[in-house]
Design a protein around this motif. Structure first.
Motif, PDB file in Angstrom:
ATOM      1  N   UNK A   1       0.841  -1.196   0.000  1.00 21.82           N
ATOM      2  CA  UNK A   1       0.000   0.000   0.000  1.00 21.82           C
ATOM      3  C   UNK A   1       0.877   1.247   0.000  1.00 21.82           C
ATOM      4  N   UNK A   2       0.661   2.186  -0.948  1.00 19.62           N
ATOM      5  CA  UNK A   2       1.486   3.401  -1.011  1.00 19.62           C
ATOM      6  C   UNK A   2       1.341   4.243   0.244  1.00 19.62           C
ATOM      7  N   UNK A   3       2.444   4.847   0.697  1.00 17.31           N
ATOM      8  CA  UNK A   3       2.438   5.700   1.880  1.00 17.31           C
ATOM      9  C   UNK A   3       2.658   7.148   1.466  1.00 17.31           C
ATOM     10  N   UNK A   4       1.916   8.052   2.129  1.00 22.06           N
ATOM     11  CA  UNK A   4       2.130   9.481   1.910  1.00 22.06           C
ATOM     12  C   UNK A   4       3.450   9.880   2.549  1.00 22.06           C
ATOM     13  N   UNK A   5       4.222  10.724   1.873  1.00 24.14           N
ATOM     14  CA  UNK A   5       5.534  11.129   2.377  1.00 24.14           C
ATOM     15  C   UNK A   5       5.678  12.638   2.315  1.00 24.14           C
ATOM     16  N   UNK A   6       6.484  13.158   3.207  1.00 23.25           N
ATOM     17  CA  UNK A   6       6.870  14.564   3.174  1.00 23.25           C
ATOM     18  C   UNK A   6       8.363  14.623   2.931  1.00 23.25           C
ATOM     19  N   UNK A   7       9.073  15.404   3.750  1.00 32.37           N
ATOM     20  CA  UNK A   7      10.527  15.457   3.619  1.00 32.37           C
ATOM     21  C   UNK A   7      11.206  14.234   4.235  1.00 32.37           C
TER      22      UNK A   7
END
Length: 654
Positions: free
Chosen positions: A633-639
């Motif tokens: 499952x794709x994960x949301x990412x930031x920096x």
């Protein structure tokens, strides 16, 4: 150091030449020969070669061991070999007993590397007083009255009964490949030498008569030459460690899911000798029709089938009524004959079986389980030293040559060990001595891969599930702890073999607990990632999840009762897709994070998790593509990524 080593050499030579040959010693299992007082010699002669080494010249002919017994590929065959200073001993188990140990053609190999291969001289003729070899058109002559290369060749042959003196010398040294000529030694001194297929003779006229002819250190020279390439056998064969077990009779019903999952390994339990040969000498191969259809389905999926053989027929049982127990000693030849025919039948299409396992958890005492048990039961509690391991070793020694003769590429797997406890931690742990019992009885040379089992149990607590087995928590759990134990045990006996974990998974501890409704299934997906990442990093040949078919023992199946995928199935499928053709790179563990790096030709994957409810940040690496959870499952990412108990799989360009 050279003077010390020369002194030690002479002392050992006297001792070894005086080695007693009593019938009492002959009946003992072969033991390694070690050299603790010799500087720079850290390895022992493996028991499979000790008798050959002693009987055929010892130190002057072979020199000291340069490494442990190892598996290598030589001319298309997978062989167990050990390197010595002057030669390489090879085990050819498919040969008659007198020819199972052979010498490597190291003289020919060394000449090839030196670029000195040449056709036999056409104008050479026999010389008076010399031995003439028509095949290579070379003379072998003495350099002094009654001393020299000719006398040495004729008097130093192998001690093989039934062979003439000429044949014994030919077996040890081979044919001469060059004429005698002066060549520079390592120190620049010119030494008269002559090359043979398996040796290089050197003439040292200033030595005492018995040491005027010495053999060149071809083992040292070959291993040190940058142009010499030895190919250690890779039991993984380019496969990932991802494997599953499918219960007998269940293969057809899960064939669609098997092809969807595409594991690299499938363990199958199994083929029963008792079904094929209920009456001694009368084999009914039609009894295996359904089993063979299942194995063919496994092979057609692209997986490597690993087939367990068990089920001792009543007429061959050492313990009456125990089909899971040992084969009677007098019936071991019959079992070897059965295995030879079985391997011949199944080694090629459509079955393609190359991996054969003997028994399932054989380190269980015969008296502790029913006679028709699917696991056990070669153990013997009354044997305080080896827990019955000697019986299993005798079986391996009988079947191994028959299997290799039927299929030189076949691999023999030591039946997956239960390893209920650790004798190095608990002195009362008798079953843990079974492996040592097998090795002490000389069984180390008669299997190719060691196997063990490593289940662990689920709990709602956010912690490392592998520590939920109290008997192995002191070694970091059953997966890595048992691996550490079996490798240490093998090392004690000078044995080094690849290892697989061929039965494991995350199970519901209580038979009637509603573990699935409480979170087991999602945590099994997390454990799939943990188990395979750790297994790969620990250089296990494979790890096998028990089972693909569901609902599985203690709810461990990758599929449910209706053959629908559970999260662990999805996680395994995602890993198999992403890590196809991958190699393990390095550990990434730091602080509270446990992590591992893998690479395919175009991608790199970093896998992280914590073993508690804490979290830790991970900076996005260069070339970052995406981050995924255990099931893909794709994960949301930031920096950066925040990693917790659920594993995170980071994909990036290489």
């Amino acid at each position: 150091m050279r003077l010390i080593r020369h002194y030690v050499f002479l002392v050992l030579l006297v001792v070894l030449l005086a080695w007693p040959a009593s019938s009492t010693l002959a009946q003992q299992p072969p033991q390694p020969i070690c050299f603790p007082g010799v500087p720079g010699i850290d390895h022992c002669i493996d028991p499979v070669f000790t008798a050959y080494w002693q009987r055929n010249g010892g130190l002057p002919v072979f020199g000291y061991p340069l490494g442990p017994l190892q598996q290598v590929e030589i001319e298309g065959r997978v062989l167990q070999v050990q390197w010595f200073e002057r030669n390489r001993l090879e085990l050819h188990p498919q040969n008659p007993p007198a020819y199972r140990v052979l010498l490597g053609r190291m003289g020919a190999e060394r000449l090839q590397i030196l670029g000195r291969e040449a056709p036999a001289p056409s104008d050479a003729t026999p010389q008076p007083g010399c031995r003439w070899f028509e095949a290579t058109r070379q003379n072998v002559c003495d350099q002094d009255a009654g001393l020299g290369f000719k006398r040495y060749w004729e008097t130093q042959g192998l001690r093989i009964p039934g062979l003439s003196a000429y044949e014994q010398s030919l077996a040890l040294f081979g044919l001469p490949l060059t004429a005698a000529q002066f060549e520079p030694a390592a120190n620049g001194e010119l030494i008269l030498t002559q090359w043979f297929e398996r040796a290089r003779f050197e003439w040292h006229p200033n030595n005492p008569d018995q040491f005027k002819v010495l053999l060149g250190l071809l083992g040292n020279e070959l291993r040190a030459d940058a142009n010499f390439v030895e190919r250690p056998f890779d039991p993984r064969g380019g496969r990932t460690p991802i494997g599953v077990e499918i219960n007998r009779t269940a293969v057809a019903s899960v064939a669609t899911r098997l092809n969807e999952l595409r594991p690299d390994w499938v363990r199958y339990n199994g083929i029963l000798w008792s079904e094929v040969e209920p009456v001694a000498g009368q084999r009914n191969w039609a009894a295996l029709d359904r089993v063979l259809n299942e194995i063919a389905l496994i092979s057609a999926s692209g997986a490597a089938p690993m087939v367990i053989v068990r089920g001792t027929p009543p007429w061959a049982q050492a313990v009456p009524g125990s089909a899971c127990g040992p084969v009677a000693a007098q019936q071991l030849p019959a079992f070897a004959s059965f295995m030879g025919e079985l391997v011949t039948r199944l080694s090629g299409p459509p079955y393609n079986v190359k991996h054969w396992e003997f028994g399932n958890e054989p380190d269980v005492d015969t008296a502790l389980v029913p006679g028709d048990s699917q696991f056990g039961c070669w153990g013997e509690a009354s044997d305080a030293a080896g827990y019955g391991g000697a019986r299993y070793a005798a079986m391996l020694q009988a079947v191994y040559p028959a299997i290799k003769q039927a299929d030189p590429q076949a691999q023999v797997i030591f039946g997956g060990l239960l390893l209920d406890c650790d004798p190095s931690f608990d002195a009362s742990c008798q079953p843990g001595r079974f492996l040592a019992g097998v090795l002490a009885a000389g069984g180390g040379a008669y299997f190719d891969i060691l196997a063990y089992h490593a289940y662990t149990f689920w709990s709602e607590q956010r912690s490392d599930f592998d520590l939920n087995v109290p008997k192995w928590s002191h070694r970091n759990g059953p997966l890595l702890g048992r691996l550490d134990f079996v490798r240490a045990t093998m090392a004690t006996y000078g044995v080094s073999k690849p290892v697989m974990m061929n039965e494991g998974g995350l199970l519901c501890l209580g038979a009637n607990q509603p573990c699935g409704a409480m979170g087991l299934y999602d945590d099994q997906a997390s454990y799939v990632v943990r188990m395979y990442a750790r297994s790969w990093a620990a250089d296990l040949v494979n790890s096998v999840w028990y089972t693909l078919n569901g609902p599985g023992w203690r709810d461990g199946g990758l599929l449910d009762r209706s053959r629908q995928p559970r999260p662990a199935f999805v996680a395994m499928r995602f890993l198999r897709e992403r890590l196809d053709g991958a190699t393990y790179l390095r550990p990434l563990t730091t602080g509270t994070l446990e992590g591992y790096a893998f690479a395919t030709p175009t991608r790199e994957y970093h896998i992280y998790w914590t073993n508690s409810s804490t979290t830790a940040p991970v900076a996005l690496p260069p070339g970052f593509i995406a981050a995924y959870g255990p099931t893909g499952n794709p994960l949301a990412v930031g920096r950066e990524l925040i990693v917790g108990f659920e594993p995170v799989i980071i994909e990036m360009n290489r």
